[in-house]
Design an enzyme around this catalytic site. Structure first.
Site, PDB file in Angstrom:
ATOM      1  N   TYR A  17       0.808  -1.224   0.000  1.00  0.00           N
ATOM      2  CA  TYR A  17       0.000   0.000   0.000  1.00  0.00           C
ATOM      3  C   TYR A  17       0.840   1.273   0.000  1.00  0.00           C
ATOM      4  O   TYR A  17       0.317   2.356  -0.228  1.00  0.00           O
ATOM      5  CB  TYR A  17      -0.921   0.032   1.228  1.00  0.00           C
ATOM      6  CG  TYR A  17      -1.924  -1.081   1.248  1.00  0.00           C
ATOM      7  CD1 TYR A  17      -3.007  -1.084   0.367  1.00  0.00           C
ATOM      8  CD2 TYR A  17      -1.798  -2.142   2.139  1.00  0.00           C
ATOM      9  CE1 TYR A  17      -3.930  -2.113   0.379  1.00  0.00           C
ATOM     10  CE2 TYR A  17      -2.725  -3.172   2.161  1.00  0.00           C
ATOM     11  CZ  TYR A  17      -3.786  -3.156   1.278  1.00  0.00           C
ATOM     12  OH  TYR A  17      -4.703  -4.171   1.292  1.00  0.00           O
ATOM     13  N   HIS A  22      -4.059   6.240  -1.477  1.00  0.00           N
ATOM     14  CA  HIS A  22      -4.666   6.250  -0.137  1.00  0.00           C
ATOM     15  C   HIS A  22      -3.637   6.584   0.951  1.00  0.00           C
ATOM     16  O   HIS A  22      -4.007   6.913   2.072  1.00  0.00           O
ATOM     17  CB  HIS A  22      -5.296   4.885   0.145  1.00  0.00           C
ATOM     18  CG  HIS A  22      -6.598   4.928   0.886  1.00  0.00           C
ATOM     19  ND1 HIS A  22      -7.376   6.057   1.011  1.00  0.00           N
ATOM     20  CD2 HIS A  22      -7.268   3.947   1.549  1.00  0.00           C
ATOM     21  CE1 HIS A  22      -8.462   5.769   1.718  1.00  0.00           C
ATOM     22  NE2 HIS A  22      -8.415   4.498   2.061  1.00  0.00           N
ATOM     23  N   PHE A  68      -5.137  -0.619   9.830  1.00  0.00           N
ATOM     24  CA  PHE A  68      -5.663  -0.272   8.517  1.00  0.00           C
ATOM     25  C   PHE A  68      -6.445   1.026   8.630  1.00  0.00           C
ATOM     26  O   PHE A  68      -6.866   1.440   9.717  1.00  0.00           O
ATOM     27  CB  PHE A  68      -6.495  -1.419   7.934  1.00  0.00           C
ATOM     28  CG  PHE A  68      -5.633  -2.460   7.290  1.00  0.00           C
ATOM     29  CD1 PHE A  68      -5.196  -2.304   5.984  1.00  0.00           C
ATOM     30  CD2 PHE A  68      -5.213  -3.566   8.004  1.00  0.00           C
ATOM     31  CE1 PHE A  68      -4.362  -3.239   5.395  1.00  0.00           C
ATOM     32  CE2 PHE A  68      -4.377  -4.514   7.434  1.00  0.00           C
ATOM     33  CZ  PHE A  68      -3.955  -4.343   6.117  1.00  0.00           C
ATOM     34  N   ASN A  70      -9.392   2.160   8.114  1.00  0.00           N
ATOM     35  CA  ASN A  70     -10.692   2.272   8.783  1.00  0.00           C
ATOM     36  C   ASN A  70     -10.617   2.055  10.295  1.00  0.00           C
ATOM     37  O   ASN A  70     -11.632   2.128  10.973  1.00  0.00           O
ATOM     38  CB  ASN A  70     -11.714   1.323   8.143  1.00  0.00           C
ATOM     39  CG  ASN A  70     -11.316  -0.130   8.261  1.00  0.00           C
ATOM     40  OD1 ASN A  70     -10.190  -0.452   8.616  1.00  0.00           O
ATOM     41  ND2 ASN A  70     -12.240  -1.019   7.955  1.00  0.00           N
ATOM     42  N   ASN A 115     -12.725   7.076   5.242  1.00  0.00           N
ATOM     43  CA  ASN A 115     -12.925   6.097   6.318  1.00  0.00           C
ATOM     44  C   ASN A 115     -12.046   6.324   7.540  1.00  0.00           C
ATOM     45  O   ASN A 115     -12.491   6.136   8.673  1.00  0.00           O
ATOM     46  CB  ASN A 115     -12.713   4.676   5.789  1.00  0.00           C
ATOM     47  CG  ASN A 115     -13.842   4.230   4.895  1.00  0.00           C
ATOM     48  OD1 ASN A 115     -14.964   4.693   5.028  1.00  0.00           O
ATOM     49  ND2 ASN A 115     -13.543   3.336   3.966  1.00  0.00           N
TER      50      ASN A 115
END
EC number: 3.1.1.29
Length: 193
Positions: A17, A22, A68, A70, A115
C-alpha cells in the site's frame, strides 16, 4: 499561532500500500519527519509509528497509525488520551478524492467520507473539531471505481503533482505552527503546480 500538539498521517500499512494514493497522508507525515530529522519508530501502545519534533519551541508528536485506514481512530485516540491532547490540537493529513492532484487544503471540522477520518471522529467521542489537511488525489469519475483508484498507484504526472502539494503543505504547516491558520491557508490554498 495554532495550538497543534499532534500531527497524524493516514495510510494503510505494508509495502503493498506504500505507494498508493490512499497513503498520501503518510507521504506528508514522512516528508515532515524527514524535514525535522525525526525518524518514525514503532510504538505498540499507540498502534503506530511515532516521532517528536520541535517547531518554534513547541513539542509536537507525529503519528502514523499502522492499523488499517478504517481503524485509524484506535491509534489517534490512544496517543491523544495518553498525552491529554484535545481534538482541537490535532492535525490529520489524508487523501482527498474531491481535490485534484497538486491541491492540498486545510479544513476545520465537518464531515468526511474518508474512512480513516470517520473512525477518528468516532473514537474521539464524535468530536469533529480537529484540523484536516486534505491532499488531493482526484476522483476516478464514478463511485464504482473509487476503491480501485485510492488503492492504485498514481501516474508519474499525478505523483509529481501530489508531491508538489505535499512539499508546500510541509512549508505551510510550519507557518500554521509559527503564525496562524489563516496565513497557512492563504498560502497553501493558492499553491499552483
Amino acid at each position: 499561532m495554532a495550538d497543534i500538539r499532534l500531527i497524524v498521517g493516514l495510510g494503510n500499512p505494508g509495502p503493498e500500500y506504500e505507494n498508493t494514493r490512499h497513503n498520501a497522508g503518510e507521504w506528508f507525515l514522512n516528508q515532515l519527519a524527514d524535514t525535522y530529522n525525526a525518524p518514525l519508530k514503532p510504538e505498540t501502545k499507540f498502534f503506530g509509528k511515532t516521532a517528536r519534533i520541535t517547531i518554534d519551541g513547541k513539542d509536537i508528536r507525529l503519528l502514523y497509525p499502522t492499523t488499517f485506514m478504517n481503524k485509524s481512530g484506535q491509534a489517534v485516540a490512544a496517543l491523544a488520551n495518553f498525552y491529554r491532547i484535545e481534538p482541537e490540537q490535532i492535525l490529520v493529513a489524508f487523501d482527498e478524492l474531491d481535490l485534484p492532484p497538486g491541491v492540498a487544503k486545510y479544513k476545520v471540522g465537518g464531515s468526511s467520507s474518508q474512512n480513516g477520518v470517520r473512525d477518528i471522529v468516532a473514537r474521539m467521542g464524535n468530536n469533529k473539531n480537529f484540523l484536516r489537511l486534505r491532499i488531493g488525489i482526484g476522483h476516478p469519475g464514478h463511485k464504482s471505481r473509487v476503491t480501485g483508484h485510492v488503492l492504485g498507484k498514481p501516474s508519474a504526472e499525478e505523483k509529481t503533482a501530489i508531491e508538489s502539494a505535499i512539499d508546500e503543505a510541509v512549508r505551510c504547516t510550519e507557518i500554521l505552527l509559527k503564525e496562524d491558520l489563516k496565513q497557512a491557508q492563504n498560502r497553501l490554498h493558492s499553491h499552483k503546480v
